[in-house]
Design an enzyme around this catalytic site. Structure first.
Site, PDB file in Angstrom:
ATOM      1  CG  ASN A   1      -2.170   0.845   0.984  1.00 57.53           C
ATOM      2  OD1 ASN A   1      -2.293   1.532  -0.033  1.00 57.53           O
ATOM      3  ND2 ASN A   1      -3.093   0.826   1.927  1.00 57.53           N
TER       4      ASN A   1
ATOM      5  CG  HIS B   1      -6.690   0.860   7.717  1.00 60.21           C
ATOM      6  ND1 HIS B   1      -5.455   1.439   7.914  1.00 60.21           N
ATOM      7  CD2 HIS B   1      -6.579   0.121   6.576  1.00 60.21           C
ATOM      8  CE1 HIS B   1      -4.634   1.060   6.940  1.00 60.21           C
ATOM      9  NE2 HIS B   1      -5.297   0.265   6.123  1.00 60.21           N
TER      10      HIS B   1
END
Length: 499
Positions: free
Chosen positions: A337, A368
Site C-alpha cells: 500500500n 482504516h
C-alpha cells in the site's frame, strides 16, 4: 440459508447485477465493484484515445472524469453517495480565505478524518453492512487522503500557485480512475495529466533539461498498452489464486474452537502462515487493476527506466516480489500500500515533533476504520518495528563476512518477518476483539513477548536517530520512501514517500 443470502447480497447500490451475483456466489457489492472497475478500464482507453488533450480541452476532460466517477459511486453505493458530496464541502473554494493562515491544513486534516470516522462508525454500528463488505467508506478513505494531501501541499507550496477551481477540485477527488480504490496521487501530477503535460514533463525531467529542445515535445507519447496487459495478467493470476486457494484457507478457521483446542501449536502456526499468505492476492488484484485503469487512460508514466524503456509505475501501490521476499518488517511495509505510506509520511511522520512512529501507526488505524482489529494490528506493529530495527543493527553485521552466512541470515529473517507479519495482521482480518484474543492466546502472545523483550534489551545499544523532516529517504521509519526501483519515481516532485 435465506437470511445469510440476504445479508451476503445486500447493498445500497444498484441491484441490476443481482442475477450475476447469485450465479457466481459473490456478494452483490463486490460484483458491482468489479463491474465498475472493468467498465472504468474500457472507459480509460476511450478517454486516452478519443478524449485526449489534442481532442478536448482540460475543462471537458475534468467534467467527463468527474461525471463518470459520480456515476460509479451511485451505481455502487446509491444514496450513500451524499457522504462524498458532504465531505467535499471542504473544497478550497470554501477555504480560500483561510489558507493564508498556517493552521488551515490542520483544520482540513481534523475535519476530514473526523468526518471519515463518523461515517465508519455509522457503517459498522448503525447500518451493519457486515464484515469486509465493499461499502461507501472505502472510497471515502481515498477522498480523505486527497483532501488532506492537497491541503498540505498548498500549505507547503508544492501545488499550483493558484487555488484549484471547483471543477478541478471535484475532478481530482472524484475522477473515475481512482474513485473506488485509489490510489491517491499528487494534485499537480493529476492536473498535468488532464492538461496533457504529464508525459512530456517527465520525459524532460529524464533528459535533465526543461528547455524543450530535447525532441521529447515532438515525439509521440509512449503507449501504456504493454504495461496494462502485464498488469491485467497479474490480476488474472490473483483471481485464479483466490478462487482455487484462498477460499480453501479461510481466516476464521484460525479461531475455530476445535482447531484451537485440539491442534498442536506448530500446526496452528503453519495454518496461520498459509492462510495469511493466501489472503494477500485479493489486495494484489484490486490495487493492480486500479493501476492498470490509470495507465490505460495515459496516467501513471514514471519516466524511462535504466534500459531506456518507458515505465508506467508512478501509480504503483505495491511491489509483489518485494512483499513476498521481504526480510524485514520495514521492507514489507515499504512495498505494501505504497501510496498510503506516502500519505502517512507526508501528513504525520514528517510533521510530528516526537513519538513519530506510534502516532503514525495510530493514524493508520484510525484511517482504516473503527474495528478493534485494526488497532490491535497497528499497535502491535509498534514494538515489532522497534525490535526488528534494533535486532538488525545489533546482529546483521555478523553475517556479512561470507555469502553463505549472508544467505542464511536472509532466509532466517525472511521466515521471521513473514511470521511476524502473519501474527500482526491477523486481527486486521478478524476485526473483532473476541476472535483476536482467541488467536493471540492460541499463539501464547509469543511475538508480543519476544519483540518487547528484544526492544528493551537492545535499545540501550542502538538508540534510533530522529530523521530530518526534509530527508526523502529515512531508514529508521517503516514509512519510508525506499520503494523498489519498480515503484520509485526517478525525478518526482512528490513529497514521497510514505500503511
Amino acid at each position: 440459508m435465506g437470511e445469510r443470502a440476504d445479508t451476503a447480497f445486500n447493498t445500497t447500490g444498484s441491484k441490476w447485477l443481482l442475477p450475476v451475483s447469485e450465479i457466481l456466489g459473490f456478494p452483490l457489492d463486490q460484483v458491482n465493484f468489479l463491474a465498475c472497475q472493468l467498465f472504468a478500464l474500457a472507459a480509460a482507453f476511450w478517454f486516452r484515445l478519443y478524449l485526449s488533450p489534442s481532442h478536448a480541452n482540460p475543462l471537458v476532460r475534468h467534467a467527463v472524469a468527474t461525471l463518470l466517477g459520480i456515476a460509479f459511486l451511485i451505481f455502487c453505493f446509491g444514496w450513500s453517495t451524499w457522504s462524498y458530496l458532504l465531505v467535499l464541502y471542504l473544497s478550497p473554494e470554501h477555504l480560500n480565505c483561510l489558507f493564508v493562515h498556517s493552521s488551515t491544513y490542520r483544520y482540513s486534516m481534523v475535519t476530514a478524518m473526523g468526518y471519515l470516522t463518523v461515517c465508519q462508525v455509522s457503517r459498522v454500528f448503525i447500518f451493519n453492512y457486515g464484515i469486509l463488505s465493499t461499502d461507501f467508506s472505502g472510497p471515502l478513505m481515498i477522498v480523505t487522503q486527497k483532501i488532506t494531501t492537497l491541503a498540505f501541499q498548498l500549505h507547503d507550496g508544492k501545488a499550483e500557485e493558484r487555488m484549484p477551481s471547483l471543477i478541478e477540485y471535484l475532478s481530482y477527488n472524484l475522477n473515475f480512475l481512482s474513485i473506488l480504490v485509489g490510489p491517491c496521487t499528487n494534485y499537480k501530477d493529476y492536473t498535468d495529466f488532464i492538461e496533457g503535460q504529464h508525459i512530456s514533463r517527465r520525459l524532460r525531467q529524464h533528459s535533465g533539461t526543461c528547455n524543450g529542445q530535447n525532441g521529447y515535445d515532438k515525439t509521440p507519447d509512449p503507449s501504456p498498452l504493454s504495461a496494462v496487459c502485464k498488469k491485467l495478467l497479474i490480476c488474472c493470476g490473483c483471481m485464479l489464486f483466490f478462487l482455487t486457494v484462498t477460499r480453501s484457507l479461510p481466516i476464521t478457521y484460525n479461531v475455530d474452537p476445535h482447531f484451537v483446542s485440539q491442534t498442536p501449536f506448530l500446526t496452528r502456526l503453519t495454518y496461520a502462515f498459509f492462510s495469511i499468505q493466501a489472503a494477500r492476492p485479493k489486495f494484489y488484484f484490486a490495487w493492480t487493476l486500479a493501476d492498470a485503469v490509470n495507465n490505460a487512460a495515459g496516467y501513471g508514466f514514471l519516466g524511462m527506466d535504466e534500459n531506456g524503456k518507458p515505465s508506467w509505475d508512478l501509480m504503483c501501490n505495491l511491489n509483489i516480489l518485494g512483499i513476498e521476499t521481504a526480510t524485514s518488517f520495514k521492507t514489507f511495509i515499504d512495498n505494501w500500500n505504497i501510496r498510503t505510506g506516502i500519505w502517512l509520511k507526508t501528513v504525520c511522520y514528517d510533521r510530528a515533533p516526537r513519538h513519530r512512529l506510534p502516532l503514525t501507526f495510530v493514524l493508520s488505524a484510525l484511517w482504516h476504520g473503527v474495528y478493534p482489529g485494526y488497532y490491535f494490528t497497528f499497535i502491535t506493529a509498534i514494538p515489532i518495528t522497534m525490535a526488528a530495527r534494533t535486532v538488525r543493527k545489533s546482529v546483521r553485521h555478523y553475517f556479512l563476512a561470507s555469502r553463505a552466512l549472508k544467505l542464511s541470515y536472509d532466509i532466517l529473517t525472511w521466515a521471521a518477518t513473514q511470521l511476524a507479519i502473519c501474527y500482526t495482521v491477523m486481527p486486521f482480518l478478524l476485526l473483532a476483539v473476541e476472535p483476536t484474543l482467541i488467536y493471540y492466546r492460541s499463539m501464547y502472545f509469543h511475538v508480543h513477548i519476544i519483540s518487547i523483550l528484544a526492544a528493551i534489551a537492545l535499545h540501550h545499544k542502538h538508540k534510533p536517530r530522529e530523521p530530518s523532516a526534509t530527508t526523502k529517504t529515512f531508514s529508521p521509519s517503516p514509512f519510508s520512501s525506499s520503494c523498489s526501483a519498480q515503484c520509485q519515481p526517478v525525478h518526482s516532485n512528490n513529497n514521497d514517500k510514505v500503511d
